[in-house]
Design a protein around this motif. Structure first.
Motif, PDB file in Angstrom:
ATOM      1  N   UNK A  30      -4.894  35.640 -26.520  1.00  0.00           N
ATOM      2  CA  UNK A  30      -5.279  34.294 -26.941  1.00  0.00           C
ATOM      3  C   UNK A  30      -5.011  33.263 -25.852  1.00  0.00           C
ATOM      4  N   UNK A  31      -3.812  33.307 -25.286  1.00  0.00           N
ATOM      5  CA  UNK A  31      -3.417  32.263 -24.322  1.00  0.00           C
ATOM      6  C   UNK A  31      -3.532  32.842 -22.931  1.00  0.00           C
ATOM      7  N   UNK A  32      -4.674  32.571 -22.251  1.00  0.00           N
ATOM      8  CA  UNK A  32      -4.896  33.280 -20.999  1.00  0.00           C
ATOM      9  C   UNK A  32      -4.270  32.592 -19.793  1.00  0.00           C
ATOM     10  N   UNK A  33      -3.744  31.386 -19.944  1.00  0.00           N
ATOM     11  CA  UNK A  33      -3.029  30.792 -18.812  1.00  0.00           C
ATOM     12  C   UNK A  33      -1.566  31.205 -18.915  1.00  0.00           C
ATOM     13  N   UNK A  35       1.408  30.015 -17.981  1.00  0.00           N
ATOM     14  CA  UNK A  35       2.478  29.143 -18.457  1.00  0.00           C
ATOM     15  C   UNK A  35       2.388  28.901 -19.954  1.00  0.00           C
ATOM     16  N   UNK A  36       1.151  28.788 -20.442  1.00  0.00           N
ATOM     17  CA  UNK A  36       0.964  28.580 -21.876  1.00  0.00           C
ATOM     18  C   UNK A  36       1.413  29.823 -22.630  1.00  0.00           C
ATOM     19  N   UNK A  39       5.175  30.024 -22.873  1.00  0.00           N
ATOM     20  CA  UNK A  39       5.693  29.109 -23.889  1.00  0.00           C
ATOM     21  C   UNK A  39       5.555  29.720 -25.276  1.00  0.00           C
ATOM     22  N   UNK A  40       4.357  30.258 -25.546  1.00  0.00           N
ATOM     23  CA  UNK A  40       4.119  30.860 -26.855  1.00  0.00           C
ATOM     24  C   UNK A  40       4.987  32.102 -27.044  1.00  0.00           C
TER      25      UNK A  40
ATOM     26  N   UNK B 478      -6.622  25.027 -20.551  1.00  0.00           N
ATOM     27  CA  UNK B 478      -5.662  25.256 -21.626  1.00  0.00           C
ATOM     28  C   UNK B 478      -4.340  24.598 -21.260  1.00  0.00           C
ATOM     29  N   UNK B 479      -3.794  23.850 -22.167  1.00  0.00           N
ATOM     30  CA  UNK B 479      -2.512  23.196 -21.896  1.00  0.00           C
ATOM     31  C   UNK B 479      -1.481  23.657 -22.911  1.00  0.00           C
ATOM     32  N   UNK B 480      -0.216  23.490 -22.554  1.00  0.00           N
ATOM     33  CA  UNK B 480       0.853  23.980 -23.409  1.00  0.00           C
ATOM     34  C   UNK B 480       0.825  23.308 -24.773  1.00  0.00           C
ATOM     35  N   UNK B 482      -1.614  22.056 -26.437  1.00  0.00           N
ATOM     36  CA  UNK B 482      -2.784  22.191 -27.295  1.00  0.00           C
ATOM     37  C   UNK B 482      -2.583  23.330 -28.283  1.00  0.00           C
ATOM     38  N   UNK B 484      -3.925  26.399 -30.756  1.00  0.00           N
ATOM     39  CA  UNK B 484      -4.928  27.436 -30.594  1.00  0.00           C
ATOM     40  C   UNK B 484      -5.997  27.295 -31.666  1.00  0.00           C
TER      41      UNK B 484
END
Lengths: 145, 579
Positions: A30-33, A35-36, A39-40, B478-480, B482, B484
């Motif tokens: 889901x979160x392909x960056x 740093x994001x 965090x998740x 994509x930012x922290x 935001x 999903x």
């Protein structure tokens, strides 16, 4: 893993670890960056850690079941897979046939590459000699394989 | 040595034929010249089997484009497939494909069309399963079976056309239109074209066919094979006017365009994104064709072939560079490492979006203007413009993921273009995707279309494009902080993500139930009841009776004699007693 009583039987902690790993992979999809994703992942780790010290086994099993259910309801339809791992696009694209296949070639086929097979037979003999020198000849009574 | 030479020889001759075709095209175009060759094979009871060839500007131009793309793709394969052991087989298959395509293009005869059409299906199956893993086999089956439906419809058209005594359909277009029963043929032709061009009920196979090697995707599944259906309908377009079914085709192709655009935004596989964008453009061609503007569809077909082949070739370079990884979530920042490929990719992407004065602009803008001039209902208008915006949306998202975001696979990396061969072959298509739009505009449309629109309607394309661009930027950065959005509307997202569950509905679903039924019949009927009552059951009954009779015949004659003696004696005594 020598003391596992039954194959395929997992302890509770193994199941939780497996769930944790799958959840992280799902988050990665889901979160392909990066740093994001980190965090998740930290948030998810906190959710796991909150119940890590649970001693009541019935509660722990229930939590695990809920976790599996949540993962199933949130699984990514297009999971992020490495190309050559199972499920990836290039999985088994290049298959290397095992060495013993050459021994089952037809004599006519082998005759196409005379030098190679001559050398191969020679090498097989040398390998047998080396093996017998190191480990001795096999016991003729030892028939199992 | 031979490995390289087959690529070069094929490239050389295909390129040469392409140039020759181009000059012939110019000649035929200027003098409005058509050559129709007929060679009668056999004639019996007022039926004539004729092999015929039709050369007019349309077939020559299409042939020129097909040969040009296939020549550069073969040249490109020299580098892309360099680690392949059976390169000769690969090139032979591609050449066979080109041959089938050419046969399809030049034939005004439904039988030779079927030959070309079936050749396309067969060779594309062989090329899809070229990498022999399970994924490719599944995709190949899906492709072959979906296309098979179209083949069967063409076969039915052939049978139906026997009524005319010949299969040269070009002579019978007007007769067919007058005959109500013969109109069935047009419906069959439309369905056949829908399978080849992957319109809505049959669209699952096109993204699946991306299991093929990338040069194949560039040649077969983007520019030539999938446009065969559109080309067939262009040839039959006299027959198709004023049909109710054509309105259904307009709806289905509009929906295809919309569905593919949405799915491309959810897809993460690089090649599948491009395949879905191809599907979207095919929907555009089909829908403009179903409004009766065949030249516009043909024009868009040609320009689209150029930039889509280029896009696939760029994708191939990127995939090679990433060691077979196709997932765009792993990619990013590649423009710093492969600037030329990124340049080509951007040009083809912009041509796809219809940025002014690139190839796609001329065809797409004209099509959209004509749609607005037609005064269609709001739903169709909505489908067209949302899809145009979506094109911008997924192209921008793709560019963001590939070029602007960070590289996501390894922490220490060095990416590079492998050699000049791929870049050189892409250069040809890059020039074509810049110039072919304006070039073809001058050639084909010698007179201007008169378009009369309010200013805001005319600028609608720009509005939706800008909006799509903004959305593409927003979704890919994509930012922290935001949330999903995908998991927020999970059910809707997975519905849109998996092509409206089209693979499950039209192929997996159908296959599953019929295969299940077959399995059940095998188990319950063939190996069950019918075996119980006929084969095994009869044998068991025979065996049982044989054993029973054997008891009397063979084993203990003495007992039986004794027993029957006693029995008869008892009966005799009883008779005596009664009397």
């Amino acid at each position: 893993m020598a003391n596992v009583p039954f194959l395929g039987l997992k302890t509770h902690s193994q199941k939780v670890c497996s769930l944790y790993k799958r959840v992280l992979r799902n988050l990665e999809a889901f979160y392909d960056r990066r740093n994001v994703y980190r965090y998740q992942a930290v948030l998810m780790r906190a959710r796991f850690d909150k119940n890590a010290k649970e001693t009541d086994m019935r509660k722990a099993v229930e939590l695990l079941r809920q976790g599996e259910e949540e993962l199933f309801s949130q699984i990514h339809p297009l999971p992020k897979k490495f190309a050559t791992s199972p499920g990836g696009v290039a999985y088994e694209r290049v298959v290397q046939s095992p060495d013993w296949v050459l021994d089952y070639w037809h004599p006519l086929e082998k005759a196409q590459y005379p030098e190679y097979f001559k050398k191969r037979e020679q090498r097989k003999k040398e390998f047998m000699a080396m093996w017998e020198k190191e480990y001795g000849k096999p016991d003729p009574k030892d028939q199992h394989h | 040595m031979f490995k390289n030479s087959i690529c070069f020889v094929s490239f050389f001759f295909l390129f040469l034929f392409s140039l020759i075709n181009f000059f012939f095209f110019l000649f035929f175009m200027i003098y409005n010249y058509v050559i129709f060759l007929e060679w009668e094979l056999i004639s019996f009871s007022s039926m004539s089997l004729v092999m015929s060839i039709l050369l007019d500007w349309m077939s020559l131009l299409f042939m020129m484009f097909v040969l040009l793309i296939s020549s550069v793709v073969i040249y490109y394969s020299k580098s892309y497939m360099s680690s392949e052991m059976n390169l000769n087989r690969f090139i032979m298959l591609v050449l066979l494909f080109v041959f089938s395509m050419v046969l399809l293009i030049i034939s005004p005869n439904i039988i030779s069309i079927l030959l070309g059409w079936d050749g396309l299906g067969l060779v594309s199956y062989c090329l899809v399963i070229y990498y022999q893993n399970i994924k490719s086999y599944n995709a190949g089956m899906l492709t072959a079976l979906s296309n098979r439906i179209g083949d069967v419809f063409i076969l039915m058209v052939i049978f139906w056309m026997m009524n005319y005594g010949s299969w040269n359909y070009v002579f019978y277009m007007d007769f067919m239109k007058n005959d109500y029963v013969m109109e069935l043929m047009s419906i069959m032709i439309i369905i056949a074209a829908m399978t080849k061009s992957a319109q809505i009920p049959f669209s699952a196979w096109l993204p699946a066919a991306m299991a093929a090697p990338t040069p194949v995707s560039a040649l077969v599944h983007s520019s030539t094979l999938v446009t065969a259906g559109v080309y067939l309908l262009i040839r039959f377009n006299v027959l198709l006017l004023d049909k109710f079914f054509l309105k259904i085709l307009l709806l289905l192709s509009g929906l295809t365009m919309f569905m593919a655009g949405i799915s491309a935004n959810y897809e993460f596989d690089l090649k599948k994104i491009i395949a879905l964008s191809t599907l979207s453009q095919l929907g555009l061609m089909m829908s403009i064709l179903s409004m009766g503007m065949a030249e516009l569809a043909f024009f868009h077909l040609l320009t689209h072939a150029m930039f889509k082949a280029l896009l696939f070739m760029c994708a191939g370079v990127i995939i090679h560079m990433m060691n077979d990884i196709q997932d765009i979530r792993f990619m990013g920042g590649i423009s710093n490492f492969i600037p030329y490929t990124s340049l080509y990719m951007n040009i083809s992407n912009m041509a796809l979006c219809g940025i002014p004065f690139l190839a796609g602009f001329y065809s797409k803008d004209l099509i959209l203007d004509m749609v607005m001039m037609k005064n269609l209902n709001f739903f169709v208008f909505f489908l067209y413009f949302i899809s145009t915006g979506l094109t911008m949306f997924y192209s921008f998202r793709l560019s963001m993921y590939l070029m602007i975001n960070d590289f996501n696979l390894l922490s220490v990396y060095n990416l590079y273009d492998e050699d000049l061969v791929m870049l050189k072959s892409m250069f040809v298509l890059m020039m074509m995707s810049i110039f072919s739009g304006s070039m073809l505009m001058w050639f084909i449309f010698s007179y201007p279309y008169v378009i009369y629109l309010p200013i805001n309607l005319k600028l609608m394309v720009i509005y939706v494009s800008l909006f799509g661009m903004l959305m593409g930027y927003m979704i890919s950065s994509m930012e922290i902080y935001l949330m999903n959005k995908f998991s927020y509307i999970y059910n809707l997202s997975s519905f849109l993500c998996l092509m409206w569950f089209m693979p499950n509905l039209s192929t997996y679903g159908l296959n599953y139930y019929f295969l299940n039924m077959g399995q059940m019949m095998l188990k319950k009927i063939d190996m069950g009841w019918s075996e119980f009552y006929s084969g095994q059951g009869m044998f068991m009954i025979m065996k049982k009776y044989t054993i029973f009779y054997n008891f009397f015949q063979m084993n203990n004659n003495f007992n039986i004699y004794l027993f029957s003696f006693v029995l008869w004696m008892i009966i005799y005594l009883m008779i005596l007693m009664v009397m």
